[in-house]
Design an enzyme around this catalytic site. Structure first.
Site, mmCIF file in Angstrom:
data_model
loop_
_atom_site.group_PDB
_atom_site.id
_atom_site.type_symbol
_atom_site.label_atom_id
_atom_site.label_comp_id
_atom_site.label_asym_id
_atom_site.label_seq_id
_atom_site.Cartn_x
_atom_site.Cartn_y
_atom_site.Cartn_z
ATOM 1 N N THR A 102 5.945 -6.085 0.001
ATOM 2 C CA THR A 102 6.177 -4.743 0.497
ATOM 3 C C THR A 102 7.301 -4.603 1.507
ATOM 4 O OG1 THR A 102 3.765 -4.706 0.435
ATOM 5 C CG2 THR A 102 4.827 -2.685 0.898
ATOM 6 N N LYS A 137 5.720 -13.766 3.931
ATOM 7 C CA LYS A 137 6.941 -13.337 3.250
ATOM 8 C C LYS A 137 8.187 -13.574 4.089
ATOM 9 C CE LYS A 137 5.236 -9.245 2.446
ATOM 10 N NZ LYS A 137 5.144 -7.864 1.982
ATOM 11 N N GLY A 153 13.467 -13.214 4.508
ATOM 12 C CA GLY A 153 12.306 -12.425 4.143
ATOM 13 C C GLY A 153 12.557 -11.809 2.787
ATOM 14 N N SER A 198 9.245 -1.507 -0.156
ATOM 15 C CA SER A 198 8.793 -0.134 -0.381
ATOM 16 C C SER A 198 8.483 0.606 0.916
ATOM 17 C CB SER A 198 7.564 -0.125 -1.283
ATOM 18 O OG SER A 198 6.515 -0.865 -0.691
#
Length: 171
Positions: A11, A43, A55, A134
């Site tokens: 995300t 991440k 990342g 996102s």
């Protein structure tokens, strides 16, 4: 649906700089369609003995493949972030197998932050903050506002800009 593959996705990644200090964090959420599968994914990773922060957002397996490839490119370019990033993106765009990978990456060292994509992009974002994923618009807006309105440390800014679970690595 027969023959359709659903991808695991990551995300939000946010990176904040203050002088030669840089911090990067990820929200830790991995989804399968609209379902949260894991909320504690890592991440944000370090490469080259902690000299480079990275990342990723997008397909998790694709991002891990790119991360390994990026580390190889960085080693071949003797740790030069820009040259390693350009080499990775060139291969990512031109190689038949890599071209199909769906992910984005932020990479940072003490001197610069870069956004990398499979479309051939190696961008150095403006300002003291950058984000992908996102939820990046929200995290970026929060980080920019905190950079302008506070004299908090970069760690405090990134912590407050990243709403979900925080996995922070800093140089």
């Amino acid at each position: 649906m027969k023959g359709m593959i659903t991808l695991f996705n990551g995300t939000t990644i946010i990176c904040v700089r203050k002088g030669s200090r840089v911090a990067m964090a990820g929200d830790g959420q991995v989804t399968l369609g609209s379902q949260v599968i894991k909320s504690g994914a890592r991440k944000v990773r370090t490469l080259l003995d902690g000299k480079i922060l990275t990342g990723f957002a997008g397909s998790t397996a694709d991002a891990m493949t790119l991360l390994e490839k990026f580390e190889t490119c960085l080693e071949q370019e003797k740790g030069d972030l820009m040259r390693g990033a350009v080499k990775l993106v060139r291969e990512w765009r031109l190689d038949k197998a890599l071209r199909r990978l769906e992910a984005m990456m932020l990479a940072a060292n003490r001197d610069m932050t870069l956004l990398l994509s499979g479309a051939g992009d190696v961008l150095e974002p403006e300002g003291n903050a950058a984000s992908i994923g996102s939820g990046s618009g929200y995290a970026l807006a929060a980080a920019r506002a905190l950079c302008e309105a506070t004299d908090w440390t970069h760690r405090e800014k990134i912590h407050r800009a990243c709403i979900r679970n925080l996995y922070l690595h800093e140089q």
